[in-house]
Design a protein around this motif. Structure first.
Motif, short mmCIF file in Angstrom:
data_model
loop_
_atom_site.label_atom_id
_atom_site.label_comp_id
_atom_site.label_asym_id
_atom_site.label_seq_id
_atom_site.Cartn_x
_atom_site.Cartn_y
_atom_site.Cartn_z
N PHE A 81 94.56 79.61 55.20
CA PHE A 81 93.77 80.64 54.54
C PHE A 81 94.75 81.67 54.00
CE2 PHE A 81 91.17 78.85 57.91
CZ PHE A 81 90.02 78.50 57.22
N VAL A 82 94.58 82.05 52.75
CA VAL A 82 95.52 82.97 52.11
C VAL A 82 94.78 84.04 51.33
CG1 VAL A 82 95.78 81.56 50.01
CG2 VAL A 82 97.67 83.06 50.75
N ALA A 83 95.34 85.24 51.30
CA ALA A 83 94.71 86.37 50.60
C ALA A 83 94.89 86.23 49.09
CB ALA A 83 95.32 87.68 51.07
N PRO A 84 93.98 86.82 48.31
CA PRO A 84 94.07 86.75 46.85
C PRO A 84 94.86 87.90 46.22
CG PRO A 84 91.99 87.73 47.45
CD PRO A 84 92.70 87.42 48.75
N ASP A 85 95.55 88.73 47.03
CA ASP A 85 96.16 89.95 46.48
C ASP A 85 97.64 90.09 46.84
OD1 ASP A 85 95.85 90.46 49.17
OD2 ASP A 85 94.81 92.37 48.94
N VAL A 86 98.33 88.96 47.02
CA VAL A 86 99.75 88.99 47.39
C VAL A 86 100.57 88.33 46.29
CG1 VAL A 86 101.47 88.22 49.06
CG2 VAL A 86 99.23 89.00 49.84
N PRO A 87 101.45 89.06 45.62
CA PRO A 87 102.21 88.48 44.51
C PRO A 87 103.36 87.57 44.95
CG PRO A 87 102.78 90.79 44.79
CD PRO A 87 101.65 90.52 45.72
N GLY A 88 103.77 87.61 46.23
CA GLY A 88 104.97 86.89 46.64
C GLY A 88 104.76 85.47 47.13
N LEU A 89 103.64 84.83 46.80
CA LEU A 89 103.39 83.45 47.21
C LEU A 89 104.29 82.51 46.42
CD1 LEU A 89 99.48 83.52 47.26
CD2 LEU A 89 101.05 84.09 49.12
N ASP A 90 105.00 81.61 47.12
CA ASP A 90 105.88 80.68 46.41
C ASP A 90 106.00 79.37 47.17
OD1 ASP A 90 107.57 81.26 48.53
OD2 ASP A 90 108.92 82.53 47.37
N HIS A 91 106.76 78.44 46.61
CA HIS A 91 106.91 77.12 47.20
C HIS A 91 107.57 77.20 48.58
CE1 HIS A 91 107.36 72.73 47.16
NE2 HIS A 91 108.56 72.93 47.66
N ALA A 92 108.52 78.10 48.74
CA ALA A 92 109.22 78.24 50.03
C ALA A 92 108.24 78.64 51.13
CB ALA A 92 110.35 79.25 49.91
N LEU A 93 107.29 79.51 50.82
CA LEU A 93 106.30 79.90 51.81
C LEU A 93 105.43 78.70 52.20
CD1 LEU A 93 104.92 82.17 53.44
CD2 LEU A 93 103.43 82.53 51.45
N GLY A 94 105.02 77.90 51.21
CA GLY A 94 104.24 76.72 51.52
C GLY A 94 105.00 75.75 52.41
N ALA A 95 106.28 75.56 52.14
CA ALA A 95 107.10 74.67 52.97
C ALA A 95 107.23 75.22 54.39
CB ALA A 95 108.47 74.49 52.33
N ALA A 96 107.34 76.55 54.52
CA ALA A 96 107.45 77.16 55.85
C ALA A 96 106.17 76.97 56.66
CB ALA A 96 107.78 78.64 55.71
N VAL A 97 105.02 77.09 56.00
CA VAL A 97 103.75 76.84 56.67
C VAL A 97 103.71 75.42 57.21
CG1 VAL A 97 101.26 76.62 56.35
CG2 VAL A 97 102.47 78.52 55.30
N LEU A 98 104.07 74.47 56.37
CA LEU A 98 104.04 73.08 56.78
C LEU A 98 105.01 72.81 57.91
CD1 LEU A 98 103.77 71.40 53.28
CD2 LEU A 98 101.99 71.58 55.00
N GLY A 99 106.16 73.46 57.87
CA GLY A 99 107.13 73.29 58.93
C GLY A 99 106.61 73.75 60.27
N ASP A 100 105.95 74.92 60.29
CA ASP A 100 105.38 75.41 61.54
C ASP A 100 104.28 74.49 62.06
OD1 ASP A 100 107.04 77.57 61.63
OD2 ASP A 100 105.47 79.10 61.46
N LEU A 101 103.43 74.01 61.18
CA LEU A 101 102.36 73.11 61.61
C LEU A 101 102.94 71.80 62.15
CD1 LEU A 101 99.82 73.65 58.68
CD2 LEU A 101 99.55 74.40 61.07
N ALA A 102 103.98 71.30 61.51
CA ALA A 102 104.62 70.07 61.99
C ALA A 102 105.28 70.28 63.34
CB ALA A 102 105.66 69.60 60.97
N ASP A 103 105.68 71.53 63.64
CA ASP A 103 106.31 71.84 64.93
C ASP A 103 105.30 72.02 66.05
OD1 ASP A 103 108.85 71.72 63.91
OD2 ASP A 103 109.04 73.88 63.58
N GLY A 104 104.01 71.97 65.73
CA GLY A 104 102.99 72.00 66.77
C GLY A 104 102.46 73.36 67.17
N VAL A 105 102.55 74.37 66.28
CA VAL A 105 102.01 75.68 66.63
C VAL A 105 100.49 75.61 66.70
CG1 VAL A 105 103.94 76.90 65.57
CG2 VAL A 105 101.87 76.45 64.22
N GLY A 106 99.91 76.52 67.51
CA GLY A 106 98.46 76.64 67.53
C GLY A 106 97.96 77.49 66.38
#
Length: 213
Positions: free
Chosen positions: A100-125
């Motif tokens: 879930f992501v906010a609609p008012d943040v200008p700094g969204l980029d590919h690196a942030l998406g990759a970081a999200v996936l990395g955390d999920l792959a590491d098994g965070v709750g």
């Protein structure tokens, strides 16, 4: 369905889709409930209502592009939801991870998406990204979680308490500034990393304000 809108993948302006590592396809929701507050609409007072509306539309377009690029191709896709209840309805039956992501943040980029996936792959709750006021602009869980989603818009300490009560690991991603208030607009206008489209709109709005003063 009311309050939601599904967006197709393949946006030509997206930075290139990334794929979730395990756990099923990743769904991404641009959620209004994660947006920041602007008491008294200081953004419109600074820039004028027309320029402020144009700026918010461009921010939303950027969030849509990021969502489409981050969601797993062939999965449920990228959505928009006005409320947490609408988001839960749209994702009913989805068994994979969700962002879930906010609609008012200008700094969204590919690196942030990759970081999200990395955390999920590491098994965070839960993994989340705070703004400068410590409220989350992004929340991601390995499965759809109504309890966490109910905390959208709250303080990060609430997230820590909820995750801690379950004994689940938590990830925290980089902070970003919202573009919700007049103070945000001044800071983002001075930031050289601001996306060009937003920079142009900010400069135009500030210029009109100066000339009218």
């Amino acid at each position: 369905m009311p309050g939601t809108e599904q967006r197709p993948h393949g946006d030509p302006d997206a930075a290139g889709a990334v794929t979730a590592a395990g756990g099923g396809p990743l769904a991404v929701v641009v959620l209004d409930a994660l947006a920041g507050a602007d008491p008294g609409d200081s953004l419109a007072a600074l820039l004028g209502p027309v320029a402020a509306s144009a700026l918010r539309r461009e921010l939303l377009r950027g969030a849509r592009r990021w969502a489409a690029a981050t969601a797993t191709p062939g999965g449920p896709g990228a959505f928009e939801a006005n409320t947490t209840d609408a988001a839960l309805t749209a994702l009913h039956g989805h068994c994979g991870p969700v962002v879930f992501v906010a609609p008012d943040v200008p700094g969204l980029d590919h690196a942030l998406g990759a970081a999200v996936l990395g955390d999920l792959a590491d098994g965070v709750g839960l993994t989340f990204a705070p703004t400068f006021d410590a409220t989350p602009y992004l929340m991601a869980t390995p499965t759809l979680d109504a309890e966490f989603l109910a905390l959208a818009g709250g303080h990060r300490d609430e997230l820590f308490r909820t995750v801690g009560g379950r004994g689940a690991p938590v990830g925290m991603l980089r902070s970003e500034r919202r573009l919700a208030t007049a103070a945000d607009a001044r800071a983002v206008a001075a930031d050289p990393s601001t996306p060009l489209e937003l920079g142009v709109l900010l400069a135009a709005g500030l210029d009109v304000r100066i000339r009218r003063a």
